[in-house]
Design an enzyme around this catalytic site. Structure first.
Site, mmCIF file in Angstrom:
data_model
loop_
_atom_site.group_PDB
_atom_site.id
_atom_site.type_symbol
_atom_site.label_atom_id
_atom_site.label_comp_id
_atom_site.label_asym_id
_atom_site.label_seq_id
_atom_site.Cartn_x
_atom_site.Cartn_y
_atom_site.Cartn_z
ATOM 1 N N HIS A 299 0.583 -0.998 -0.081
ATOM 2 C CA HIS A 299 0.050 -0.005 0.088
ATOM 3 C C HIS A 299 0.674 0.922 0.271
ATOM 4 O O HIS A 299 0.103 1.937 -0.224
ATOM 5 C CB HIS A 299 -0.944 0.209 1.207
ATOM 6 C CG HIS A 299 -2.033 -1.078 0.785
ATOM 7 N ND1 HIS A 299 -3.496 -1.552 0.374
ATOM 8 C CD2 HIS A 299 -2.148 -2.152 1.343
ATOM 9 C CE1 HIS A 299 -3.696 -1.897 0.945
ATOM 10 N NE2 HIS A 299 -2.835 -3.235 1.615
ATOM 11 N N HIS B 241 7.466 -2.647 -12.870
ATOM 12 C CA HIS B 241 8.307 -3.331 -12.262
ATOM 13 C C HIS B 241 9.458 -4.502 -12.716
ATOM 14 O O HIS B 241 9.994 -3.341 -13.209
ATOM 15 C CB HIS B 241 6.782 -4.783 -11.509
ATOM 16 C CG HIS B 241 7.814 -5.505 -10.440
ATOM 17 N ND1 HIS B 241 7.552 -4.614 -8.922
ATOM 18 C CD2 HIS B 241 8.050 -6.617 -10.024
ATOM 19 C CE1 HIS B 241 8.218 -5.818 -7.854
ATOM 20 N NE2 HIS B 241 8.273 -6.385 -8.727
#
Length: 574
Positions: free
Chosen positions: A82, A358
């Site tokens: 998060h 990523h």
């Protein structure tokens, strides 16, 4: 338990992305759809003591002791997905405007029971007590406490040159076959093991940062650079009689990426490390790790062009076409081409790709960098020669290729492959715009694997096999085995090999992760990653016969995860 209330909207898609997330023996709740998977959150290496207490109007009262306890839990269990500032990344935002609107009952239920889409079931798994669930529901209704920044002065205070360059060997002083040496992450021990691919014996165990994320080789093949999730970089000299750390530095509070300069004329001259917190990267001297230039990454997202305060640095690769580092900025979806010819007048080209960048790797020509924007379900292709975005490719749910896999598809020509965290597919993308222009930068073939939860896919130029792990699948039989395809007959399906069963370790989750080849391409190594209090192992499989060749066990093999063969890592063989 699955909540079916239509108003129960998921707060988080929590995936353990190539950081080998916090592992417990309990899986998140299973979805009836076997192609869906649930994942466990990744912890943050940020020290919760560094974040100030913040009180927020409209949020339930917390004592100082409760706030400190909640901070600790959040940074250990939630921040990796998060974000430290709770702005969202691979997990959804958890800012007070959202959480206060949802209310206590909703938040407690969601934390307790999770979601088939990915949120762990913290109460029913036994990880949280009912009191801790209530505490965390209250905590996330407050403004997130922000840790301090990390300056050049902070870095220099941690920088240590243990063996100066002039005192290091001028030639290799040991008889190791360095090309077939493996650097193996011992995640929870805060170490790496150097293991001989010839003898299958541990050569050295070296203290490093916590949960080393990657090992990267210098251009010369002499130095191994490793970075822990606590942002500690170790520079290990393989030429010494007993290989060991010659320089180290802490570049932030939490990190995932390190790389060295590879362009001709700049080999081993610079190193670079990117951090999750603070959101920045630093260019260092490639021989001593002295920090030279820090660049912040805060800025606007590529889609809505909103300001993001915590765009974390994910993968970094070194260009072979220009004196540049290619740097993925996760939350903003921007790819930076950082030219290191003149650090005083640093030149950076910014490419807009897609959010949640990523990891990724080169195509077989080493010209094109293919990288996953995982929660955008896309692969971005960067032309490192022309220095632009070549393509954006729609793929399956949450692509997670590691470096990917390059091979020649018998029908479609040269391809690069990715597997996925969120669905069972393996997708092949054409990478030959000159020889196969109709297939270039398109998904040319989709294969069905064992299930979602795959972290890595791998092959080798000398192999006819394509290996796919499923380490984060909630089904034990799937997470403890691997699928292998015959590259020459892909439509025949896959064979399942029971890697964890072969390891014969006894109790524990025993997730099987990250196939890695030896230098010859005739062996493939797997980590059988158990909990810290259980036995782990490395399993070596004969790539030609697909039969067990060796189980490497040692009391020093504490939670092995990533493995990096020196030659293959140095030369981007995958």
């Amino acid at each position: 338990m699955r909540l079916t209330n239509p108003f129960f909207k998921p707060l988080a898609l929590v995936v353990a992305v190539a950081s080998f997330g916090v592992m417990t023996t309990q899986a998140a709740p299973k979805d009836p759809d076997p192609s869906s998977t649930a994942y466990e959150g990744t912890s943050s290496a940020v020290d919760p003591e560094s974040a100030q207490v913040v009180r927020t109007p409209g949020a339930p009262d917390l004592t100082d002791a409760e706030f400190q306890e909640a901070k600790q839990i959040y940074f250990e269990r939630c921040a990796g997905c998060h974000g430290v500032l709770r702005k969202g990344a691979t997990g959804k935002p958890l800012t007070p405007d959202i959480t206060q609107e949802r209310g206590m009952d909703y938040l407690k239920a969601f934390i307790s029971y999770g979601s088939p889409a990915g949120m762990p079931n913290w109460l029913t798994s036994g990880d949280f007590t009912e009191d801790e669930v209530e505490l965390m529901a209250k905590y996330i209704m407050h403004e997130p406490p922000q840790p301090p920044e990390y300056s050049l002065e902070d870095m220099k205070a941690t920088w240590e040159v243990i063996v100066p360059p002039e005192e290091r060997p001028t030639e290799q002083m040991n008889d190791l076959n360095l090309e077939n040496l493996f650097s193996v992450t011992l995640r929870d021990a805060g170490q790496i093991a150097l293991i001989s691919g010839d003898t299958k014996e541990i050569v050295e165990v070296i203290d490093t940062g916590y949960a080393v994320h990657i090992s990267r080789m210098s251009a010369s093949g002499r130095y191994v650079m490793v970075i822990g999730r606590d942002a500690l970089v170790n520079m290990i000299d393989l030429w010494m009689e007993e290989p060991g750390t010659v320089a180290k530095i802490k570049v932030g509070m939490e990190a995932r990426s390190v790389e060295t300069s590879k362009y001709e004329g700049y080999e081993d001259q610079y190193a670079i490390a990117g951090t999750y917190w603070p959101p920045q990267f630093v260019i260092m001297d490639g021989q001593t790790l002295e920090p030279k230039k820090i660049v912040g990454t805060r800025g606007m997202t590529v889609d809505t062009q909103e300001y993001h305060p915590e765009p974390r640095v994910a993968a970094i690769v070194a260009s072979h076409e220009h004196p540049e580092f290619i740097v993925n900025i996760k939350e903003t979806g921007k790819i930076k081409l950082v030219n290191y010819e003149d650090l005083e007048n640093l030149s950076i080209t910014t490419i807009d790709a897609a959010r949640f960048l990523h990891d990724g790797g080169w195509d077989s020509s080493m010209r094109y960098f293919l990288t996953a924007a995982n929660n955008s379900d896309k692969i971005a292709v960067v032309d490192s020669r022309d220095r632009n975005l070549e393509a954006m490719i729609d793929v399956g749910k949450i692509p997670h290729p590691g470096r990917g896999a390059n091979f020649v598809d018998p029908e479609h020509g040269p391809v690069w492959a990715t597997s996925h965290l969120g669905d069972p597919t393996i997708q092949l993308i054409g990478t030959d715009p000159e020889g196969h222009p109709d297939n270039a930068w398109q998904v040319v073939r989709t294969l069905d694997g064992q299930g979602g939860g795959s972290l890595f896919i791998k092959t080798h130029p000398e192999s006819d096999n394509l290996w796919v792990d499923t380490a984060l699948n909630p089904a034990e039989s799937i997470s403890q085995s691997v699928a292998v395809f015959d590259i020459n007959d892909l439509e025949a399906g896959y064979e399942v090999l029971p890697i964890a069963e072969w390891a014969d370790l006894g109790e524990g989750p025993k997730r099987v992760v990250q196939p890695e080849y030896n230098v010859e391409g005739d062996e493939v190594w797997f980590s059988v990653w158990n909990t810290q209090d259980k036995k782990s192992a490395l399993v070596v499989v004969d790539d030609k016969t697909r039969e067990l060749k060796k189980v490497i066990t040692d009391e020093r093999l504490v939670t092995p995860t990533g493995k990096f063969n020196v030659y293959n890592t140095q030369h981007d063989v995958y």
